[in-house]
Design a protein around this motif. Structure first.
Motif, mmCIF file in Angstrom:
data_model
loop_
_atom_site.group_PDB
_atom_site.id
_atom_site.type_symbol
_atom_site.label_atom_id
_atom_site.label_comp_id
_atom_site.label_asym_id
_atom_site.label_seq_id
_atom_site.Cartn_x
_atom_site.Cartn_y
_atom_site.Cartn_z
ATOM 1 N N ARG A 1 0.797 -1.283 -0.235
ATOM 2 C CA ARG A 1 -0.142 -0.017 0.033
ATOM 3 C C ARG A 1 1.034 1.242 -0.184
ATOM 4 O O ARG A 1 1.921 1.173 0.579
ATOM 5 C CB ARG A 1 -1.011 0.004 1.199
ATOM 6 C CG ARG A 1 -1.838 1.180 1.137
ATOM 7 C CD ARG A 1 -3.015 1.030 2.365
ATOM 8 N NE ARG A 1 -4.043 -0.075 2.121
ATOM 9 C CZ ARG A 1 -4.904 -0.335 2.633
ATOM 10 N NH1 ARG A 1 -5.002 0.312 3.777
ATOM 11 N NH2 ARG A 1 -5.815 -1.011 2.431
ATOM 12 N N TYR A 2 0.408 2.172 -0.502
ATOM 13 C CA TYR A 2 1.138 3.699 -0.903
ATOM 14 C C TYR A 2 2.449 3.491 -1.819
ATOM 15 O O TYR A 2 3.032 4.826 -1.727
ATOM 16 C CB TYR A 2 1.433 4.015 0.527
ATOM 17 C CG TYR A 2 0.411 4.391 1.656
ATOM 18 C CD1 TYR A 2 -0.752 4.794 1.247
ATOM 19 C CD2 TYR A 2 0.640 3.342 2.771
ATOM 20 C CE1 TYR A 2 -1.976 4.667 2.206
ATOM 21 C CE2 TYR A 2 -0.395 3.314 3.567
ATOM 22 C CZ TYR A 2 -1.667 3.950 3.312
ATOM 23 O OH TYR A 2 -2.728 4.132 4.335
ATOM 24 N N SER B 1 -5.050 3.627 -5.719
ATOM 25 C CA SER B 1 -5.342 4.465 -4.802
ATOM 26 C C SER B 1 -4.800 3.981 -3.298
ATOM 27 O O SER B 1 -4.218 3.008 -3.449
ATOM 28 C CB SER B 1 -6.898 4.187 -4.709
ATOM 29 O OG SER B 1 -7.469 3.180 -4.079
ATOM 30 N N TRP B 2 -4.879 4.906 -2.359
ATOM 31 C CA TRP B 2 -4.436 4.642 -1.168
ATOM 32 C C TRP B 2 -5.209 3.530 -0.580
ATOM 33 O O TRP B 2 -4.739 3.146 0.454
ATOM 34 C CB TRP B 2 -4.281 5.678 -0.572
ATOM 35 C CG TRP B 2 -3.267 6.821 -0.749
ATOM 36 C CD1 TRP B 2 -2.347 6.827 -1.953
ATOM 37 C CD2 TRP B 2 -2.359 7.813 0.024
ATOM 38 N NE1 TRP B 2 -1.376 7.591 -1.789
ATOM 39 C CE2 TRP B 2 -1.637 8.565 -0.859
ATOM 40 C CE3 TRP B 2 -2.805 8.131 1.155
ATOM 41 C CZ2 TRP B 2 -0.779 9.481 -0.452
ATOM 42 C CZ3 TRP B 2 -1.980 9.267 1.844
ATOM 43 C CH2 TRP B 2 -0.974 9.813 1.082
ATOM 44 N N ASP B 3 -6.256 3.252 -0.967
ATOM 45 C CA ASP B 3 -7.130 2.152 -0.447
ATOM 46 C C ASP B 3 -6.807 0.793 -1.061
ATOM 47 O O ASP B 3 -7.110 -0.178 -0.296
ATOM 48 C CB ASP B 3 -8.548 2.423 -0.720
ATOM 49 C CG ASP B 3 -9.229 3.563 0.301
ATOM 50 O OD1 ASP B 3 -8.478 3.934 1.225
ATOM 51 O OD2 ASP B 3 -10.148 3.890 -0.422
ATOM 52 N N TYR B 4 -5.762 0.628 -1.891
ATOM 53 C CA TYR B 4 -5.395 -0.646 -2.556
ATOM 54 C C TYR B 4 -4.100 -1.389 -1.801
ATOM 55 O O TYR B 4 -3.100 -0.518 -1.866
ATOM 56 C CB TYR B 4 -5.266 -0.398 -4.077
ATOM 57 C CG TYR B 4 -5.154 -1.872 -4.832
ATOM 58 C CD1 TYR B 4 -6.334 -2.419 -5.317
ATOM 59 C CD2 TYR B 4 -3.868 -2.248 -5.036
ATOM 60 C CE1 TYR B 4 -6.164 -3.648 -5.766
ATOM 61 C CE2 TYR B 4 -3.727 -3.346 -5.859
ATOM 62 C CZ TYR B 4 -4.789 -4.025 -6.332
ATOM 63 O OH TYR B 4 -4.772 -5.345 -6.815
ATOM 64 N N GLU C 1 -8.586 -5.959 6.153
ATOM 65 C CA GLU C 1 -8.650 -4.496 5.938
ATOM 66 C C GLU C 1 -8.300 -4.442 4.476
ATOM 67 O O GLU C 1 -9.136 -3.549 3.752
ATOM 68 C CB GLU C 1 -7.718 -3.737 6.839
ATOM 69 C CG GLU C 1 -7.721 -2.193 6.396
ATOM 70 C CD GLU C 1 -6.874 -1.290 7.047
ATOM 71 O OE1 GLU C 1 -6.141 -0.330 6.398
ATOM 72 O OE2 GLU C 1 -6.562 -1.793 8.432
ATOM 73 N N ALA C 2 -7.315 -4.932 3.868
ATOM 74 C CA ALA C 2 -7.030 -4.786 2.607
ATOM 75 C C ALA C 2 -8.082 -5.450 1.641
ATOM 76 O O ALA C 2 -8.372 -4.691 0.573
ATOM 77 C CB ALA C 2 -5.561 -5.463 2.052
ATOM 78 N N HIS D 1 -11.946 -3.810 1.157
ATOM 79 C CA HIS D 1 -12.118 -2.781 0.397
ATOM 80 C C HIS D 1 -12.464 -3.033 -1.089
ATOM 81 O O HIS D 1 -12.988 -2.073 -1.614
ATOM 82 C CB HIS D 1 -10.741 -1.841 0.153
ATOM 83 C CG HIS D 1 -10.369 -0.932 1.252
ATOM 84 N ND1 HIS D 1 -10.989 0.245 1.356
ATOM 85 C CD2 HIS D 1 -9.372 -0.980 2.285
ATOM 86 C CE1 HIS D 1 -10.576 0.891 2.547
ATOM 87 N NE2 HIS D 1 -9.536 0.066 2.941
ATOM 88 N N ASP D 2 -12.392 -4.129 -1.460
ATOM 89 C CA ASP D 2 -13.099 -4.614 -2.541
ATOM 90 C C ASP D 2 -14.446 -5.152 -2.430
ATOM 91 O O ASP D 2 -14.936 -5.855 -1.705
ATOM 92 C CB ASP D 2 -12.390 -5.902 -3.414
ATOM 93 C CG ASP D 2 -12.557 -6.122 -4.574
ATOM 94 O OD1 ASP D 2 -13.999 -6.274 -4.885
ATOM 95 O OD2 ASP D 2 -11.558 -6.511 -5.672
#
Length: 138
Positions: free
Chosen positions: A58-59, A65-68, A93-94, A97-98
């Protein structure tokens, strides 16, 4: 005369017009240097999506996106029980988001020198995917 809800046969909000995008995508063979094979859909596409999410930091990449993706780098050097607790939380958490993934559960952990293996199950809108594994170097 303009069409308005009061003088037309159309509803302002028609839920049948909302549709989910298909999961149709390229089938990738990851163990063969990311070789593109053909196309896949539904459960096979979800397996690939899960693989990508839990293997993308992530990031790190601007195209996502920062959610991915998932955060795991800060677990290096931590105590194994602490790592077990955080891996479960971060995988959930990861993946959640999907919107195609509805639940992540049945976590099992084992560790060898310098790594932790996590095996879990995902419920998706296409069905259940079992025995998903993620190895983390700690």
């Amino acid at each position: 005369m303009a069409l308005t809800p009061s003088n037309s046969n159309y509803d302002v909000f028609d839920p049948t017009l909302i549709r989910k995008e298909p999961s149709y995508t390229f089938r990738v063979r990851y163990e063969d240097d990311y070789k593109l094979l053909d196309m896949c859909d539904d459960i096979e596409a979800m397996k690939q999506a899960i693989y990508k999410i839990i293997n993308t930091p992530r990031y790190k990449y601007l195209i996502y996106s920062w959610d991915y993706g998932i955060e795991l780098e800060d677990l290096i050097g931590e105590a194994i029980p602490y790592v077990y607790a955080l891996i479960e939380q971060r995988i959930k958490e990861a993946l959640l988001h999907d919107d195609r993934i509805t639940d992540v559960y049945d976590f099992e952990f084992s560790n060898n020198e310098g790594s932790v293996l996590c095996i879990f199950t995902c419920d998706t809108i296409y069905g259940v995917i079992s025995n998903i594994s993620k190895e983390i170097n700690v």
